[in-house]
Design an enzyme around this catalytic site. Structure first.
Site, PDB file in Angstrom:
ATOM      1  N   LYS A 175      -9.238  -5.606  13.228  1.00  0.00           N
ATOM      2  CA  LYS A 175      -8.245  -6.379  13.448  1.00  0.00           C
ATOM      3  C   LYS A 175      -6.889  -5.396  12.568  1.00  0.00           C
ATOM      4  O   LYS A 175      -6.856  -5.331  10.992  1.00  0.00           O
ATOM      5  CB  LYS A 175      -8.669  -7.830  12.944  1.00  0.00           C
ATOM      6  N   GLY A 228      -7.109  -6.378   1.539  1.00  0.00           N
ATOM      7  CA  GLY A 228      -6.072  -7.055   1.107  1.00  0.00           C
ATOM      8  C   GLY A 228      -5.765  -7.852   0.151  1.00  0.00           C
ATOM      9  O   GLY A 228      -6.527  -7.183  -1.984  1.00  0.00           O
ATOM     10  N   GLY A 233      -9.169 -12.284   0.008  1.00  0.00           N
ATOM     11  CA  GLY A 233     -10.390 -12.298  -0.601  1.00  0.00           C
ATOM     12  C   GLY A 233     -11.298 -13.174  -0.728  1.00  0.00           C
ATOM     13  O   GLY A 233     -12.750 -13.435  -0.339  1.00  0.00           O
ATOM     14  N   GLU A 250     -12.152  -4.826  -0.743  1.00  0.00           N
ATOM     15  CA  GLU A 250     -10.993  -4.295  -1.908  1.00  0.00           C
ATOM     16  C   GLU A 250      -9.573  -4.796  -1.888  1.00  0.00           C
ATOM     17  O   GLU A 250      -8.851  -5.147  -1.337  1.00  0.00           O
ATOM     18  CB  GLU A 250     -11.090  -2.970  -1.419  1.00  0.00           C
ATOM     19  N   CYS A 284      -2.543  -0.498  -3.472  1.00  0.00           N
ATOM     20  CA  CYS A 284      -3.559  -0.965  -4.550  1.00  0.00           C
ATOM     21  C   CYS A 284      -3.860  -0.179  -5.698  1.00  0.00           C
ATOM     22  O   CYS A 284      -3.858  -0.607  -6.774  1.00  0.00           O
ATOM     23  CB  CYS A 284      -4.726  -1.387  -4.412  1.00  0.00           C
ATOM     24  N   GLU A 385      -0.534  -9.146  -9.494  1.00  0.00           N
ATOM     25  CA  GLU A 385       0.563  -7.618  -8.825  1.00  0.00           C
ATOM     26  C   GLU A 385       1.590  -8.079  -8.258  1.00  0.00           C
ATOM     27  O   GLU A 385       1.172  -8.812  -7.547  1.00  0.00           O
ATOM     28  CB  GLU A 385      -1.330  -7.772  -7.846  1.00  0.00           C
TER      29      GLU A 385
HETATM   30  C1  UN1 Z   1      -4.688   1.762  -1.434  1.00  0.00           C
HETATM   31  O1  UN1 Z   1      -3.788   1.829  -2.557  1.00  0.00           O
HETATM   32  O2  UN1 Z   1      -4.935   0.163  -0.679  1.00  0.00           O
HETATM   33  O3  UN1 Z   1      -5.340   6.331  -3.868  1.00  0.00           O
HETATM   34  C2  UN1 Z   1      -5.454   2.144  -1.324  1.00  0.00           C
HETATM   35  C3  UN1 Z   1      -4.857   6.524  -3.413  1.00  0.00           C
HETATM   36  C4  UN1 Z   1      -5.161   6.440  -1.986  1.00  0.00           C
HETATM   37  C5  UN1 Z   1      -5.554   5.106  -1.076  1.00  0.00           C
HETATM   38  C6  UN1 Z   1      -5.404   4.172  -1.759  1.00  0.00           C
HETATM   39  N1  UN1 Z   1      -5.907   7.789  -1.475  1.00  0.00           N
HETATM   40  O4  UN1 Z   1      -3.290   6.338  -3.888  1.00  0.00           O
END
Ligand code: UN1
Length: 499
Positions: A175, A228, A233, A250, A284, A385
């Site tokens: 999804k 997300g 989460g 994550e 993230c 964030e």
């Molecule tokens: C994310 O932001 O969810 O290390 C993943 C990084 C990328 C992955 C980011 N390879 O910034």
């Protein structure tokens, strides 16, 4: 006219039972409609899960190296289609072409890694404590995996979850974020072309609160993987706990980059600009806090503000553009709220802080790269964030103070230190409380063959990528074979019963 897309369920493309669709528009030019994608409901999810369950009975018996052959073929197809996938991804998500090419490359790397892992998937053989007895462990597939993925890495993140799950012999229902359904559509189309059997990969489009929720709550979905927000989460975690599902989360980050007074400042400058404003700050792993040593603070900040102010915003498919739009208007409004919060908390707006004035940018969700200085540790801007192009600068006087400020947030994904001092570098590795630490490189840029994830409220102890994720997608089984021809009691008849 923009087409209506379908879900992939079992052996075919199926219109949603809800009859509802969601529009997918280009965030750099909202007049550009890419297509309408299913706004699926629980009935659609149930059909997909049933198809995945049926396919599991066959797929789990396919020898792992043969599963790997299909993953390798899919990697080849991603490679062949890299340019068009990247172009389509920039159109639906906004980040610049160099970045969407990188996103596809991460998927290719993950495919080839997964293909080769299919020839390992090691178990253990260990000595038994008894004679003429073997003791060993191996991996078994688990069942149907529900994969819920975000908008910021439309191809890479689905592959991080899907490929190891498939390598281990599971079947999947994906999804994807309703903001990037087209890239997911293309990915599963290529998977079919690679020859994955019907039902092994299913795709259900829709919103988190409807389709995502139904997937999380479906009793036949044994494994869940979600990338997300930390708040979503937490909701998924409650359901998974109640229903005894295996879950990998994550989630958020508030990543800091530390620049010490002995750092190579040119190098650090390039790192901060890329870490903070790459992907328009929507990673993230984005650099969202900059901890500047007081001795270089003013010099570095003025050079940084100048660089950030000159970044070229625009349609990521146009040459020379460095920063694309945000994903949608709500994301932009959230960024604006944080600009207000920062100003109210007494931080100094150094550059940006508003929507660009150029009329060429008025059709997209653009926002100027923004820097706040004098941000106080523990203020909201320093703690929460933002997921946008907003960098908070904190003045620090020592490495100890930088470590303390870095660690004093609820997240722990990535961190970075710029310094020429090797002792400082190893102290940073040791003391920065994050899943990943970079030395002389920004907080973004994790590689597909290493474990990826964070501590504290960034995750729940699992990792994606690398070798570690294969543990998550498989169950360990242990076998003992006694060929002594007599009853041997463990813990009692050890060493032939002589002791
Ligand atoms: C994310 O932001 O969810 O290390 C993943 C990084 C990328 C992955 C980011 N390879 O910034």
């Amino acid at each position: 006219m923009a087409p209506n897309f379908k879900n992939l369920i079992g052996d075919g493309w199926v219109a949603p039972a809800t009859g509802q669709y969601l529009e997918n528009r280009n965030p750099a030019d909202t007049g550009d409609l890419i297509g309408r994608f299913p706004d699926s409901g629980p009935g659609d999810v149930d059909r997909a899960v049933r198809a995945a369950e049926r396919a599991f009975e066959r797929w789990r018996r396919v020898p792992a190296p043969a599963r790997g052959d299909l993953l390798r073929r899919l990697g080849d197809l991603l490679q062949t289609n890299k340019e068009s996938l990247a172009d389509g991804m920039t159109r639906e998500m906004g980040k610049v072409l160099a970045e969407t090419r990188g996103d596809v490359q991460e998927g290719i790397d993950t495919a080839y890694y997964a293909a080769s892992e299919c020839r390992r998937l090691f178990g253990h053989t260990v000595p038994s404590e008894l004679r003429q007895k073997w003791a060993m462990s191996w991996r078994r597939p688990i069942g149907v995996c529900g994969l819920i993925t975000p908008f910021n890495f439309p191809l890479a993140i689905p592959t991080w979850k899907m490929f190891p799950a498939l390598a281990c012999g599971n079947t999947v229902v994906l999804k994807p974020s309703e903001d990037v359904p087209h890239t997911a559509h293309r990915l599963v189309e290529l998977a079919l072309e690679a020859g994955f059997p019907p039902g092994v990969i299913n795709l259900v489009h829709g919103r988190g609160e409807l389709a995502g929720k139904a997937l999380v709550e479906h009793p036949e979905v044994r494994v869940l993987s979600f990338t997300g927000s930390t708040s979503t989460g937490a909701l998924i975690g409650e359901v998974a706990g109640r229903m005894h599902k295996r879950l990998s989360l994550e989630m958020g980050g508030k990543n800091a980059l530390i620049v010490m007074d002995d750092a190579d400042l040119d190098l650090a400058l390039d790192g901060v600009v890329w870490g903070a404003f790459g992907t328009t700050g929507q990673r993230c792993t984005a650099t969202s806090r900059l901890l500047l040593h007081r001795k270089i603070h003013d010099r570095f900040l003025s050079r940084l503000a100048d660089r950030a102010g000159r970044l070229r915003l625009g349609d990521g498919r146009k040459p020379g553009v460095e920063v694309g739009p945000l994903i949608h208007e709500e994301a932009r409004e959230k960024v604006e709220r944080y600009v207000e919060i920062g100003s109210k908390d007494g931080a100094e707006l150094v550059t940006g802080g508003r929507r660009p004035r150029r009329s060429a940018l008025s059709h997209g969700w653009f926002f100027e790269p923004t820097i706040f200085a004098g941000v106080k540790p523990r203020s909201r801007l320093e703690q929460e964030e933002v997921f946008g192009p907003v960098l908070s600068v904190v003045r620090i006087g020592s490495l100890e103070e930088a470590i303390r400020v870095n660690n004093d947030v609820r997240y722990g994904l990535s961190s970075s230190l710029y310094s020429r001092d090797v002792q400082a570098a190893f102290r940073a590795f040791e003391e920065l409380d994050t899943g990943i630490t970079y030395i002389n490189a920004p907080t973004i840029g994790a590689e597909a063959h290493l474990p990826f994830g964070g501590v504290k409220q960034t995750g729940n102890g699992h990792r994606e990528g690398g070798w570690q994720v294969y543990e998550f997608y498989s169950e360990t089984k242990v076998g003992y074979a006694d060929y002594s021809g007599r009853l041997q009691r463990a813990q009692i008849d050890n060493y032939g019963g002589n002791s």
